[in-house]
Structures are given as structure tokens and as C-alpha cells.
Design a protein around this motif. Sequence first.
Motif, short mmCIF file in Angstrom:
data_model
loop_
_atom_site.label_atom_id
_atom_site.label_comp_id
_atom_site.label_asym_id
_atom_site.label_seq_id
_atom_site.Cartn_x
_atom_site.Cartn_y
_atom_site.Cartn_z
N MET A 49 0.83 -1.20 0.00
CA MET A 49 0.00 0.00 0.00
C MET A 49 0.87 1.26 0.00
SD MET A 49 -3.09 -1.06 -0.21
CE MET A 49 -2.33 -2.34 -1.24
N ASN A 50 1.97 1.20 0.72
CA ASN A 50 2.90 2.34 0.75
C ASN A 50 3.52 2.55 -0.63
OD1 ASN A 50 5.02 4.22 1.46
ND2 ASN A 50 4.80 3.51 3.57
N LEU A 51 3.86 1.47 -1.31
CA LEU A 51 4.40 1.57 -2.66
C LEU A 51 3.37 2.17 -3.61
CD1 LEU A 51 6.32 -1.82 -3.06
CD2 LEU A 51 7.31 0.44 -2.67
N CYS A 52 2.13 1.78 -3.45
CA CYS A 52 1.06 2.37 -4.27
C CYS A 52 0.97 3.87 -4.04
CB CYS A 52 -0.28 1.71 -3.95
SG CYS A 52 -0.46 0.01 -4.54
N ALA A 53 1.12 4.30 -2.78
CA ALA A 53 1.07 5.73 -2.46
C ALA A 53 2.25 6.45 -3.11
CB ALA A 53 1.09 5.93 -0.95
N GLN A 54 3.43 5.85 -3.03
CA GLN A 54 4.60 6.47 -3.66
C GLN A 54 4.38 6.65 -5.15
OE1 GLN A 54 8.47 4.91 -2.88
NE2 GLN A 54 8.10 4.52 -0.72
N TYR A 55 3.86 5.62 -5.78
CA TYR A 55 3.65 5.71 -7.23
C TYR A 55 2.57 6.74 -7.57
CZ TYR A 55 2.56 4.49 -12.01
OH TYR A 55 2.34 4.57 -13.36
N ALA A 56 1.49 6.76 -6.79
CA ALA A 56 0.41 7.71 -7.05
C ALA A 56 0.87 9.15 -6.89
CB ALA A 56 -0.76 7.42 -6.11
N LEU A 57 1.74 9.41 -5.91
CA LEU A 57 2.21 10.77 -5.64
C LEU A 57 3.26 11.25 -6.63
CD1 LEU A 57 2.53 10.62 -1.74
CD2 LEU A 57 0.94 12.07 -3.02
N SER A 58 4.12 10.32 -7.09
CA SER A 58 5.28 10.77 -7.86
C SER A 58 5.53 9.99 -9.15
CB SER A 58 6.53 10.66 -6.98
OG SER A 58 6.78 9.31 -6.62
N ARG A 90 6.67 7.10 -9.37
CA ARG A 90 7.86 6.28 -9.19
C ARG A 90 7.86 5.75 -7.76
NH1 ARG A 90 11.60 9.12 -6.21
NH2 ARG A 90 11.24 11.36 -6.02
N VAL A 91 8.79 4.85 -7.46
CA VAL A 91 8.95 4.36 -6.09
C VAL A 91 10.41 4.47 -5.70
CG1 VAL A 91 6.98 2.80 -6.16
CG2 VAL A 91 9.22 1.96 -6.84
N ASN A 92 10.65 4.63 -4.42
CA ASN A 92 12.01 4.78 -3.90
C ASN A 92 12.59 3.39 -3.65
OD1 ASN A 92 14.38 5.59 -2.76
ND2 ASN A 92 13.46 6.90 -1.20
N ALA A 93 13.08 2.78 -4.75
CA ALA A 93 13.63 1.43 -4.65
C ALA A 93 14.97 1.37 -5.37
CB ALA A 93 12.67 0.42 -5.23
N TRP A 94 15.77 2.41 -5.19
CA TRP A 94 17.05 2.48 -5.88
C TRP A 94 18.01 1.35 -5.47
CZ3 TRP A 94 21.22 2.81 -2.67
CH2 TRP A 94 20.98 3.24 -1.37
N ASP A 95 17.79 0.81 -4.25
CA ASP A 95 18.70 -0.23 -3.77
C ASP A 95 18.28 -1.63 -4.23
OD1 ASP A 95 16.44 -0.23 -2.25
OD2 ASP A 95 17.45 0.07 -0.33
N GLY A 96 17.23 -1.71 -5.04
CA GLY A 96 16.86 -2.98 -5.68
C GLY A 96 16.31 -4.03 -4.75
N ALA A 97 15.68 -3.64 -3.65
CA ALA A 97 15.18 -4.61 -2.67
C ALA A 97 13.87 -5.25 -3.13
CB ALA A 97 14.97 -3.91 -1.32
N ASP A 98 13.74 -6.53 -2.87
CA ASP A 98 12.52 -7.31 -3.06
C ASP A 98 11.83 -7.07 -4.40
OD1 ASP A 98 9.90 -8.55 -2.76
OD2 ASP A 98 10.47 -8.73 -0.67
N MET A 103 0.21 -0.67 -11.66
CA MET A 103 0.43 0.68 -12.21
C MET A 103 -0.60 1.09 -13.26
SD MET A 103 4.59 0.90 -12.48
CE MET A 103 5.62 1.06 -11.02
N PRO A 104 -0.90 0.24 -14.26
CA PRO A 104 -1.90 0.66 -15.25
C PRO A 104 -3.27 0.88 -14.63
CG PRO A 104 -0.75 -1.35 -15.95
CD PRO A 104 -0.32 -1.06 -14.57
N VAL A 105 -3.62 0.06 -13.64
CA VAL A 105 -4.92 0.20 -12.97
C VAL A 105 -4.97 1.53 -12.23
CG1 VAL A 105 -6.53 -0.85 -11.34
CG2 VAL A 105 -5.02 -2.30 -12.71
#
Length: 422
Positions: free
Chosen positions: A214-223, A225-233, A244-246
Amino acid sequence: MKKALYRKRICAEKEKLTPEKVFHTPQYRDLLTSIGHEITGGKLTTLRLYDDKNSGIAGWNQGETVAVNLGNQITSSFLTLELKSDSLIGILGHECGHYRYTDSALRKRYAEHMLNGSWYPKEPVPENAQEKEALDAMNVYFERKDKAILSIFLQTASYLSNLLNDMYIEEKMCALFPGSIRRGILMNRDRNVEWLPTLREMLETEKDRLSILMNLCAQYALSSRVNAWDGADYELIDTLKLLMPVIDEAGKAADDMERYLATNHILLIDDILYEGDTLHHCVNKTDTYFDRIVSKESYILFLREKENPKVPFYTLEVEPDGTIRQKRAEFNRQNKDIDKVTSFLTLWQKEIQKRLTQKDRKSTEESRKLRQQNYQEIRDKHVVVHGGAFAGELLADLLEKDLMDLPVESAENEESPTEIAA
């Protein structure tokens, strides 16, 4: 000389100003009221300004009332009075966007239907076999009208539908009012994005994967993109890519109904139901665990092997401080690898202990009391396990044997669990 002196005196007087001296005045109230009246097409009847620095809410809209929290955390984070004022105007613009475009009656109707065990406006159409399985599993609880579980579904659905609605109304308001309203909305949005943790940070601190998603969805909706530069999970990122398309389509839809249809579609992803069905244990077959999640007495966590991250391995019931009440594999068993699992979990517990907040410790005290009370109750009732490998044994004995409690003071100078293969 006189002009320079005047400027100096003006600057000195401005430095004496505080947010309270500016934003709590009748003149500032009149300014926001005038703006609110203008951007709602003259329809806003009541604007409420209040100051609650301890609240996480920046503003709200209910019926004919729009409210702005002058002491909200976002506005308070800006350094100058000018930026703080822009932020407040952005919050006013956001809430007036809800006033103009959000169908409150539809939101209420959606919630009532879900709590009563029915889809609204209609059941989502699964697009693959996994979504079909998730839909079938959810419909079992809808048919049972299981209030504990339906309340968890609604909590997730409300978060998603509000997120999609926020996307829509902010885009509309920014397009309609490209001056101070747009500037304030975008300022506040950027500040929210700045505060969002990285995916790795969430994986290390969050109690469950659904909250992270849900937090990742919020990040994507706001910007976008998501803050996953370190390639986790990568698994969670892959899941988000499906959403994303939905999210994009629902955020642009002119009809609120489309956002609720999109919310229903997103709900077909549910780790708890999938985990319980795969391992054939009771995590998704009894209200007990869901009641504990709702009250924050304990949480359900899923342990996976690094080599097989998509295959359920062990399911854990964990208290707020990392105390593990239960650790069970398929059919409620503990397999030959339990020593390896326990060794890893001991290190994980010690790592968690280092990060506990005062709030966590307070929740832990209450959780421990409830656990001890439950153990005593089932012992007094002489509850016996009726099936499986533990048939005939006292349930209280099994639970006490399974408990992994760890003294806080022992959680120092130990190897990090991130170095252990699990």
C-alpha cells in the motif's frame, strides 16, 4: 539611507512574526474563506480552521464543511511563513477538490456493502488464475459475512479508493487553478514524497507485506515512481508493476464509480488468504488472528526461503516486540528444518529489539497480558488438539513450547539476521 533603514526595520518586525500571529488572525481566516469560496464556485458554506500539532491529519471535508489543520506536520515542516502559507492554501485546495468532486454518498454506500458482505458496484472480473483464486477466497468471507475479516478488507479498500480519489481531485484542481492552489498542492505532495522510506527500509521495519504494498502504491500515485534504488525485493516491485496501469487509469477517470471498480480489482491481491490456503493451516480459517491484527495484539508474518521467495515456507504469529507466539509450516507442522528456522528467527528477534520504540514496548505489555490470559483460559478448559501430528496433546502445552520470547537486554552485539540465508 531612509529607505535602507525602513527595509531593515520591516525585516526586523517580520522576524518577530510567528505562525500563530499570522495564521490565527481574523484577516487570515478571511483570506482562506475567500479563496475557498472562489475555488468551489461560491458553494462553500463552512470553513473550519483549527490547530492540532499532534494530529497526522492536514485537513478534511465532510458534507458542507471543509477543515484545515493550521498546525499540521506538512505545513510545520516548511521554514518560512510564505512557504507555510502556500502549504495551507494547497491543503485548502485539496479539501475543496474533495468538496467539488468526491461523491460522499457513493463512498458511504461502498463501505456499507463491503461490511455487509457484498461487492459494490459489482464483483471484480479476475484476469488470471491467481486473481480467480483470490476472488474465490474473498467471496468465502463475503458469504459468511465475517465482520472481522471484512473490516480488514474495507480498511485496505478505503485506503486505495482515497488514494485514487486524491490523484484525480489534485490533478483537476491544479489544472483549474494554476497559481497558488497548484503551487501549494505540489509543494505538499513533494514533501510527502520526501518523507516516504525506501523499499528496503520498509522491508526492515514494517510488520506486514500488505502495508508495504500500500505504501508503494502511495509512492507511485504521488510521484509516478517508487524509492527502490537499492533494488530490494523484486517480487513486490513486480506486483506494483501489475497495479500501475490500474492506478493510472483510475486516477484519470472522470467517474468516481470507476475508482471503486479499480479498488475492487486491486483487492484481488491478498497475501494472508494465499498463505493460509497454500500451507493448509488456520490463519485464514478463524477470526482469531484477524481480530488480533485489528487490535494490534499480534501480527501475521510470512517467512520465505531466499532461494524460493514465492513459495510459502513458515507462517509466524508475532507480538509487537518480535516475540514469536507460533511458527508453523504446512498442516500446522514444524519440519526437520525447524532448528535452522529457529536459529534465524532468534537473530531476527534480536535485531528487532534494537529498533523498538516506546509505543512498541507499551503495545507489547498489553499483548503479553492477553497471551498469558488466553493460555490460562485454554488450559483451564483442558483444550486438546484433535487432529494432525499433535492429536491428543494439550493446546496450551504446545503454544507455550512454541513461544519464542527474548529478553530485551540480550539483544546486543549479535550477528545481523540479514547475513543469514533464510
